[in-house]
Design a protein around this motif. Structure first.
Motif, PDB file in Angstrom:
ATOM      1  N   ARG A  80       0.868  -1.384  -0.122  1.00 24.29           N
ATOM      2  CA  ARG A  80      -0.052   0.061  -0.035  1.00 24.29           C
ATOM      3  C   ARG A  80       0.482   1.032  -0.169  1.00 24.29           C
ATOM      4  NH1 ARG A  80      -3.460  -3.444   3.727  1.00 24.29           N
ATOM      5  NH2 ARG A  80      -5.431  -4.009   2.755  1.00 24.29           N
ATOM      6  N   SER A  81       2.081   0.949   1.273  1.00 23.45           N
ATOM      7  CA  SER A  81       3.030   2.423   0.792  1.00 23.45           C
ATOM      8  C   SER A  81       3.008   2.888  -0.398  1.00 23.45           C
ATOM      9  CB  SER A  81       3.849   1.922   1.620  1.00 23.45           C
ATOM     10  OG  SER A  81       5.135   2.729   2.665  1.00 23.45           O
ATOM     11  N   ALA A  82       4.033   1.823  -0.903  1.00 23.49           N
ATOM     12  CA  ALA A  82       4.558   1.801  -2.514  1.00 23.49           C
ATOM     13  C   ALA A  82       3.591   2.638  -3.705  1.00 23.49           C
ATOM     14  CB  ALA A  82       5.836   0.881  -3.074  1.00 23.49           C
ATOM     15  N   ARG A  83       2.049   2.176  -3.259  1.00 19.26           N
ATOM     16  CA  ARG A  83       1.306   1.940  -4.633  1.00 19.26           C
ATOM     17  C   ARG A  83       0.977   2.735  -4.491  1.00 19.26           C
ATOM     18  NH1 ARG A  83      -1.307  -1.659  -7.692  1.00 19.26           N
ATOM     19  NH2 ARG A  83      -1.894   0.647  -8.727  1.00 19.26           N
ATOM     20  N   THR A  84       1.081   4.142  -2.880  1.00 18.77           N
ATOM     21  CA  THR A  84       0.893   5.442  -2.596  1.00 18.77           C
ATOM     22  C   THR A  84       1.969   6.537  -3.411  1.00 18.77           C
ATOM     23  OG1 THR A  84      -0.228   5.013  -0.279  1.00 18.77           O
ATOM     24  CG2 THR A  84       0.582   7.468  -1.086  1.00 18.77           C
ATOM     25  N   GLU A  85       3.659   5.630  -2.802  1.00 15.22           N
ATOM     26  CA  GLU A  85       4.101   6.131  -3.560  1.00 15.22           C
ATOM     27  C   GLU A  85       4.847   6.552  -5.275  1.00 15.22           C
ATOM     28  OE1 GLU A  85       7.610   6.540  -1.457  1.00 15.22           O
ATOM     29  OE2 GLU A  85       7.035   5.794   0.507  1.00 15.22           O
ATOM     30  N   GLY A  86       4.063   5.793  -6.020  1.00 12.69           N
ATOM     31  CA  GLY A  86       3.998   6.092  -7.171  1.00 12.69           C
ATOM     32  C   GLY A  86       4.018   4.853  -8.381  1.00 12.69           C
ATOM     33  N   TRP A  87       4.512   2.859  -7.347  1.00  9.94           N
ATOM     34  CA  TRP A  87       5.077   2.022  -7.656  1.00  9.94           C
ATOM     35  C   TRP A  87       2.934   1.755  -8.676  1.00  9.94           C
ATOM     36  CZ3 TRP A  87       3.129  -3.290  -5.553  1.00  9.94           C
ATOM     37  CH2 TRP A  87       3.955  -3.979  -6.653  1.00  9.94           C
ATOM     38  N   THR A  88       2.950   1.009  -9.866  1.00 13.02           N
ATOM     39  CA  THR A  88       2.619   0.447 -11.513  1.00 13.02           C
ATOM     40  C   THR A  88       2.959  -0.960 -10.799  1.00 13.02           C
ATOM     41  OG1 THR A  88       2.626   3.165 -12.155  1.00 13.02           O
ATOM     42  CG2 THR A  88       0.720   1.024 -12.685  1.00 13.02           C
ATOM     43  N   PRO A  89       2.398  -1.845 -10.831  1.00 10.56           N
ATOM     44  CA  PRO A  89       3.147  -3.120 -10.834  1.00 10.56           C
ATOM     45  C   PRO A  89       2.784  -3.488 -12.142  1.00 10.56           C
ATOM     46  CG  PRO A  89       1.876  -3.676  -9.198  1.00 10.56           C
ATOM     47  CD  PRO A  89       1.645  -1.621  -9.649  1.00 10.56           C
ATOM     48  N   THR A  90       2.328  -3.170 -12.889  1.00 13.92           N
ATOM     49  CA  THR A  90       2.203  -3.519 -14.592  1.00 13.92           C
ATOM     50  C   THR A  90       2.200  -2.516 -15.153  1.00 13.92           C
ATOM     51  OG1 THR A  90      -0.472  -2.500 -14.269  1.00 13.92           O
ATOM     52  CG2 THR A  90      -0.461  -4.890 -12.936  1.00 13.92           C
ATOM     53  N   ALA A  91       2.998  -2.107 -14.966  1.00 12.04           N
ATOM     54  CA  ALA A  91       3.848  -1.262 -15.966  1.00 12.04           C
ATOM     55  C   ALA A  91       5.252  -1.694 -16.295  1.00 12.04           C
ATOM     56  CB  ALA A  91       3.775   0.459 -15.458  1.00 12.04           C
ATOM     57  N   ASN A  92       5.876  -1.684 -17.335  1.00 13.12           N
ATOM     58  CA  ASN A  92       7.443  -2.072 -17.170  1.00 13.12           C
ATOM     59  C   ASN A  92       8.470  -1.006 -16.809  1.00 13.12           C
ATOM     60  OD1 ASN A  92       6.569  -4.583 -18.606  1.00 13.12           O
ATOM     61  ND2 ASN A  92       6.593  -4.042 -20.280  1.00 13.12           N
ATOM     62  N   GLY A  93       9.783  -1.555 -16.077  1.00 13.78           N
ATOM     63  CA  GLY A  93      10.325  -0.763 -15.792  1.00 13.78           C
ATOM     64  C   GLY A  93      11.328  -0.979 -15.077  1.00 13.78           C
ATOM     65  N   SER A  94      12.326   0.105 -14.310  1.00 14.69           N
ATOM     66  CA  SER A  94      12.727  -1.291 -13.089  1.00 14.69           C
ATOM     67  C   SER A  94      12.958  -1.662 -11.633  1.00 14.69           C
ATOM     68  CB  SER A  94      14.542   0.316 -13.273  1.00 14.69           C
ATOM     69  OG  SER A  94      14.681   0.723 -14.138  1.00 14.69           O
ATOM     70  N   PRO A  95      13.171  -1.770 -10.870  1.00 11.88           N
ATOM     71  CA  PRO A  95      12.575  -2.669  -9.590  1.00 11.88           C
ATOM     72  C   PRO A  95      12.180  -1.369  -8.979  1.00 11.88           C
ATOM     73  CG  PRO A  95      14.626  -3.768 -10.342  1.00 11.88           C
ATOM     74  CD  PRO A  95      13.891  -2.579 -11.503  1.00 11.88           C
ATOM     75  N   PHE A  96      10.982  -1.306  -8.192  1.00  9.63           N
ATOM     76  CA  PHE A  96      11.043   0.011  -7.443  1.00  9.63           C
ATOM     77  C   PHE A  96      11.028  -0.449  -6.168  1.00  9.63           C
ATOM     78  CE2 PHE A  96       8.136   2.370  -4.791  1.00  9.63           C
ATOM     79  CZ  PHE A  96       7.398   3.944  -5.876  1.00  9.63           C
ATOM     80  N   ARG A  97      12.088   0.476  -5.685  1.00  2.00           N
ATOM     81  CA  ARG A  97      12.712   0.347  -4.896  1.00  2.00           C
ATOM     82  C   ARG A  97      12.319   1.302  -3.548  1.00  2.00           C
ATOM     83  NH1 ARG A  97      16.715  -2.916  -4.952  1.00  2.00           N
ATOM     84  NH2 ARG A  97      17.682  -2.388  -7.138  1.00  2.00           N
ATOM     85  N   LEU A  98      11.429   0.378  -2.157  1.00  2.00           N
ATOM     86  CA  LEU A  98      11.260   1.267  -1.029  1.00  2.00           C
ATOM     87  C   LEU A  98      11.685   0.640   0.113  1.00  2.00           C
ATOM     88  CD1 LEU A  98       8.236   3.099   0.565  1.00  2.00           C
ATOM     89  CD2 LEU A  98       7.897   0.567   0.583  1.00  2.00           C
ATOM     90  N   ARG A  99      12.481   2.134   1.102  1.00  2.61           N
ATOM     91  CA  ARG A  99      13.092   1.449   2.291  1.00  2.61           C
ATOM     92  C   ARG A  99      12.533   2.744   3.260  1.00  2.61           C
ATOM     93  NH1 ARG A  99      19.314   3.347   2.468  1.00  2.61           N
ATOM     94  NH2 ARG A  99      20.205   1.067   3.616  1.00  2.61           N
ATOM     95  N   LEU A 100      11.987   1.441   4.031  1.00  4.55           N
ATOM     96  CA  LEU A 100      11.011   0.951   5.572  1.00  4.55           C
ATOM     97  C   LEU A 100      12.069   1.306   6.623  1.00  4.55           C
ATOM     98  CD1 LEU A 100       8.610  -1.638   4.901  1.00  4.55           C
ATOM     99  CD2 LEU A 100       8.219   0.733   4.386  1.00  4.55           C
TER     100      LEU A 100
END
Length: 108
Positions: A80-100
């Motif tokens: 949920r946090s990553a989705r709020t920060e802009g992660w779009t899991p079905t779009a091609n791209g580099s890994p989305f990094r989230l640091r907690l």
């Protein structure tokens, strides 16, 4: 970076199915610098992988949650946090990094 199906767990967050697995994040050149993390991808249409660093050490300390434990609730909150920060899991791209922070999972 696709997740191997073997060893991955399924989780449904807000009606969307994902696959996830625990990883070790190596931010330093030695073992002491490793932190626990997990990787997540959309189960039906994997494209961009979410890579989460929990900030917790991979080694167990007496006053902390066992280092190897990542609970499904923590994964759901991270998604949920990553989705709020802009992660779009079905779009091609580099890994989305989230640091907690090491203080705990993000609030749900």
């Amino acid at each position: 970076m696709a997740l191997a199906k073997k060893g991955a767990r399924r989780i449904v967050v807000d009606g969307v199915a994902y696959r996830w697995r625990v990883t070790k994040q190596h931010w330093c050149c030695d073992f002491e610098g490793s932190t626990l993390g997990y990787a997540v991808e959309d189960a039906a249409h994997p494209a961009t992988t979410l890579v989460v660093d929990t900030g917790r050490p991979t080694r167990h300390t007496p006053d902390a949650v066992p280092a190897h434990v990542v609970m499904p609730g923590e994964v759901a909150a991270g998604i949920r946090s990553a989705r709020t920060e802009g992660w779009t899991p079905t779009a091609n791209g580099s890994p989305f990094r989230l640091r907690l922070s090491a203080a705990g999972p993000p609030a749900a």
